[in-house]
Design a protein around this motif. Structure first.
Motif, PDB file in Angstrom:
ATOM      1  N   GLY A 172      21.027  43.923   0.630  1.00  0.00           N
ATOM      2  CA  GLY A 172      20.165  42.728   0.726  1.00  0.00           C
ATOM      3  C   GLY A 172      20.267  42.065   1.856  1.00  0.00           C
ATOM      4  N   ASP A 173      20.855  41.046   2.138  1.00  0.00           N
ATOM      5  CA  ASP A 173      20.905  40.113   3.258  1.00  0.00           C
ATOM      6  C   ASP A 173      21.822  41.040   4.319  1.00  0.00           C
ATOM      7  N   ALA A 174      21.531  42.303   4.832  1.00  0.00           N
ATOM      8  CA  ALA A 174      22.423  43.120   5.435  1.00  0.00           C
ATOM      9  C   ALA A 174      23.058  42.360   6.835  1.00  0.00           C
ATOM     10  N   ASP A 175      22.192  41.526   7.353  1.00  0.00           N
ATOM     11  CA  ASP A 175      22.639  41.029   8.787  1.00  0.00           C
ATOM     12  C   ASP A 175      23.607  39.794   8.628  1.00  0.00           C
ATOM     13  N   VAL A 176      23.841  39.405   7.501  1.00  0.00           N
ATOM     14  CA  VAL A 176      24.816  38.267   7.119  1.00  0.00           C
ATOM     15  C   VAL A 176      26.300  38.722   6.805  1.00  0.00           C
ATOM     16  N   PHE A 177      27.052  38.198   7.563  1.00  0.00           N
ATOM     17  CA  PHE A 177      28.691  38.466   7.371  1.00  0.00           C
ATOM     18  C   PHE A 177      28.916  37.740   6.048  1.00  0.00           C
ATOM     19  N   ARG A 178      29.136  38.269   5.064  1.00  0.00           N
ATOM     20  CA  ARG A 178      29.376  37.804   3.724  1.00  0.00           C
ATOM     21  C   ARG A 178      30.191  38.704   2.822  1.00  0.00           C
ATOM     22  N   PRO A 179      31.693  38.739   3.373  1.00  0.00           N
ATOM     23  CA  PRO A 179      32.721  39.435   2.445  1.00  0.00           C
ATOM     24  C   PRO A 179      32.602  39.433   1.081  1.00  0.00           C
ATOM     25  N   GLU A 180      32.245  38.300   0.471  1.00  0.00           N
ATOM     26  CA  GLU A 180      32.190  38.077  -1.129  1.00  0.00           C
ATOM     27  C   GLU A 180      31.269  38.921  -1.766  1.00  0.00           C
ATOM     28  N   ARG A 181      30.542  39.791  -0.693  1.00  0.00           N
ATOM     29  CA  ARG A 181      29.290  40.675  -1.419  1.00  0.00           C
ATOM     30  C   ARG A 181      30.091  41.830  -2.032  1.00  0.00           C
ATOM     31  N   PHE A 182      31.483  41.952  -1.951  1.00  0.00           N
ATOM     32  CA  PHE A 182      32.397  43.125  -2.336  1.00  0.00           C
ATOM     33  C   PHE A 182      33.106  42.875  -3.502  1.00  0.00           C
ATOM     34  N   LEU A 183      33.090  41.596  -4.057  1.00  0.00           N
ATOM     35  CA  LEU A 183      33.876  41.208  -4.974  1.00  0.00           C
ATOM     36  C   LEU A 183      32.936  40.849  -6.235  1.00  0.00           C
ATOM     37  N   ASP A 184      33.418  40.925  -7.448  1.00  0.00           N
ATOM     38  CA  ASP A 184      32.836  40.668  -8.552  1.00  0.00           C
ATOM     39  C   ASP A 184      33.256  39.320  -8.839  1.00  0.00           C
ATOM     40  N   GLU A 185      32.565  38.774 -10.259  1.00  0.00           N
ATOM     41  CA  GLU A 185      32.867  37.541 -10.580  1.00  0.00           C
ATOM     42  C   GLU A 185      34.209  37.076 -10.885  1.00  0.00           C
ATOM     43  N   LYS A 186      35.248  38.202 -10.879  1.00  0.00           N
ATOM     44  CA  LYS A 186      36.694  37.834 -11.390  1.00  0.00           C
ATOM     45  C   LYS A 186      37.434  38.002  -9.865  1.00  0.00           C
ATOM     46  N   GLY A 187      36.653  38.034  -8.676  1.00  0.00           N
ATOM     47  CA  GLY A 187      37.296  38.116  -7.674  1.00  0.00           C
ATOM     48  C   GLY A 187      37.881  39.445  -7.180  1.00  0.00           C
ATOM     49  N   GLN A 188      37.554  40.625  -8.041  1.00  0.00           N
ATOM     50  CA  GLN A 188      38.100  41.871  -7.729  1.00  0.00           C
ATOM     51  C   GLN A 188      37.277  42.634  -6.924  1.00  0.00           C
ATOM     52  N   VAL A 189      37.511  43.586  -6.140  1.00  0.00           N
ATOM     53  CA  VAL A 189      36.891  44.617  -5.483  1.00  0.00           C
ATOM     54  C   VAL A 189      35.773  45.135  -6.263  1.00  0.00           C
ATOM     55  N   ILE A 190      34.640  45.371  -5.761  1.00  0.00           N
ATOM     56  CA  ILE A 190      33.602  46.132  -6.569  1.00  0.00           C
ATOM     57  C   ILE A 190      33.642  47.698  -5.800  1.00  0.00           C
ATOM     58  N   GLN A 191      34.411  48.300  -6.581  1.00  0.00           N
ATOM     59  CA  GLN A 191      34.734  49.615  -5.723  1.00  0.00           C
ATOM     60  C   GLN A 191      33.598  50.488  -5.491  1.00  0.00           C
ATOM     61  N   SER A 192      32.603  50.661  -6.425  1.00  0.00           N
ATOM     62  CA  SER A 192      31.095  51.389  -5.946  1.00  0.00           C
ATOM     63  C   SER A 192      30.620  50.947  -4.891  1.00  0.00           C
ATOM     64  N   LEU A 193      30.738  49.531  -4.554  1.00  0.00           N
ATOM     65  CA  LEU A 193      30.173  49.177  -3.333  1.00  0.00           C
ATOM     66  C   LEU A 193      31.031  49.317  -2.238  1.00  0.00           C
ATOM     67  N   ALA A 194      32.218  49.171  -2.038  1.00  0.00           N
ATOM     68  CA  ALA A 194      33.306  49.482  -1.482  1.00  0.00           C
ATOM     69  C   ALA A 194      33.158  50.809  -0.746  1.00  0.00           C
ATOM     70  N   ASP A 195      32.681  51.900  -1.741  1.00  0.00           N
ATOM     71  CA  ASP A 195      32.369  53.042  -1.257  1.00  0.00           C
ATOM     72  C   ASP A 195      31.253  53.637  -0.734  1.00  0.00           C
ATOM     73  N   GLU A 196      30.381  52.573  -0.495  1.00  0.00           N
ATOM     74  CA  GLU A 196      29.279  52.719   0.294  1.00  0.00           C
ATOM     75  C   GLU A 196      29.694  52.464   1.958  1.00  0.00           C
ATOM     76  N   VAL A 197      30.757  52.210   2.069  1.00  0.00           N
ATOM     77  CA  VAL A 197      31.255  51.858   3.558  1.00  0.00           C
ATOM     78  C   VAL A 197      32.408  53.074   3.926  1.00  0.00           C
ATOM     79  N   GLN A 198      31.559  54.218   4.582  1.00  0.00           N
ATOM     80  CA  GLN A 198      32.169  55.336   4.694  1.00  0.00           C
ATOM     81  C   GLN A 198      31.914  55.651   6.158  1.00  0.00           C
ATOM     82  N   PRO A 199      32.883  54.999   7.072  1.00  0.00           N
ATOM     83  CA  PRO A 199      32.792  55.389   8.586  1.00  0.00           C
ATOM     84  C   PRO A 199      33.332  56.467   8.854  1.00  0.00           C
ATOM     85  N   PHE A 200      34.123  57.199   7.904  1.00  0.00           N
ATOM     86  CA  PHE A 200      34.783  58.371   8.371  1.00  0.00           C
ATOM     87  C   PHE A 200      34.077  59.647   7.912  1.00  0.00           C
TER      88      PHE A 200
END
Length: 259
Positions: A172-200
């Motif tokens: 979505g707003d890819a140019d915006v620094f927004r860490p909360e994009r990785f958190l669900d409504e309970k404040g837990q990490v959305i693992q499926s989205l975190a898995d999209e970050v694969q620098p290795f």
């Protein structure tokens, strides 16, 4: 062997020699010992070590340390830049670290499950800076049809990670620094989205340094946040210095004890 490479590998060769002196095949302690076990297994089965040579072990260790070191130091510099630009995010990380890490001990990998916001910040810094713009190169083992084209067998392929990390279709707003994009409504990490970050990269041939680098990134970043507040009287640049690893340009940082 190149003299510079020999100097870099010298401590690794000494480490391997020390390991061999105390090696117990029935109680392997780490990667080096397991490599020794593979050598012995190959000798017992084939009569020689094959590709499991000591030189190959040194190269593997070099990959582990160099990949882990370069990515870790570059991440930490970018994290400092983004904490300077986003003091409210820095405050949240510090509060979470203080809550999760009881007593005055240093943070540890075991604390990460209790620190979703810090994990989200790490993911977002990695994503928005895409300091490793290309994935580990691979080679096609057969002709591969792809979107109307054919990639011939034997073609070297470089995954363009930075394209994915800034794709509006994913973020979505890819140019915006927004860490909360990785958190669900309970404040837990959305693992499926975190898995999209694969620098290795991904798969069996992903970067060997990934586990080491991820542990170092979490421990060092949270330790810095635990003990310091970062600010600057001058504005750091968010434009990277162009290289194979996109590091931030030199900047000045003021370090003070957290409030």
């Amino acid at each position: 062997m190149n003299g510079r490479i020999a100097n870099i590998q010298k401590p690794l060769r000494e480490l391997v020699a020390e390991h061999r002196k105390s090696f117990d095949p029935h109680n392997p302690r780490d990667y080096v010992d397991h490599y020794f076990c593979a050598q012995e297994s190959r000798i017992n089965e084939k009569g020689d070590v094959g590709t499991f040579t000591d030189d190959q072990l040194i190269r593997n260790l070099s990959d582990l340390y160099v990949a882990g070191f370069e990515t870790t130091t570059t991440f930490l510099r970018w994290a400092m830049v983004y904490m300077i630009f986003n003091p409210e995010v820095q405050t949240k990380v510090q509060a979470e670290v203080d809550w999760a890490v009881v007593s005055s001990r240093w943070s540890a990998v075991a604390d990460q499950s209790k620190m979703p916001h810090s994990t989200a910040v790490i993911n977002e810094v990695t994503r928005i800076t895409y300091f490793v713009p290309f994935g580990v190169p691979h080679c096609t083992t057969e002709d591969v049809p792809f979107k109307g084209y054919t990639i011939p067998k034997g073609t070297e392929v470089w995954p363009l990670l930075c394209q994915h990390f800034v794709s509006p279709a994913v973020w979505g707003d890819a140019d915006v620094f927004r860490p909360e994009r990785f958190l669900d409504e309970k404040g837990q990490v959305i693992q499926s989205l975190a898995d999209e970050v694969q620098p290795f990269s991904v798969g069996r041939r992903a970067c060997l340094g990934e586990p080491l680098a991820k542990m170092e990134v979490f421990i060092f970043f949270t330790a810095i946040m635990q003990h310091f507040t970062l600010s600057s009287r001058t504005t750091p640049s968010r434009e990277p210095a162009l290289a194979s690893v996109l590091a931030p340009k030199p900047f000045k940082v003021t370090v003070t004890p957290p409030c």
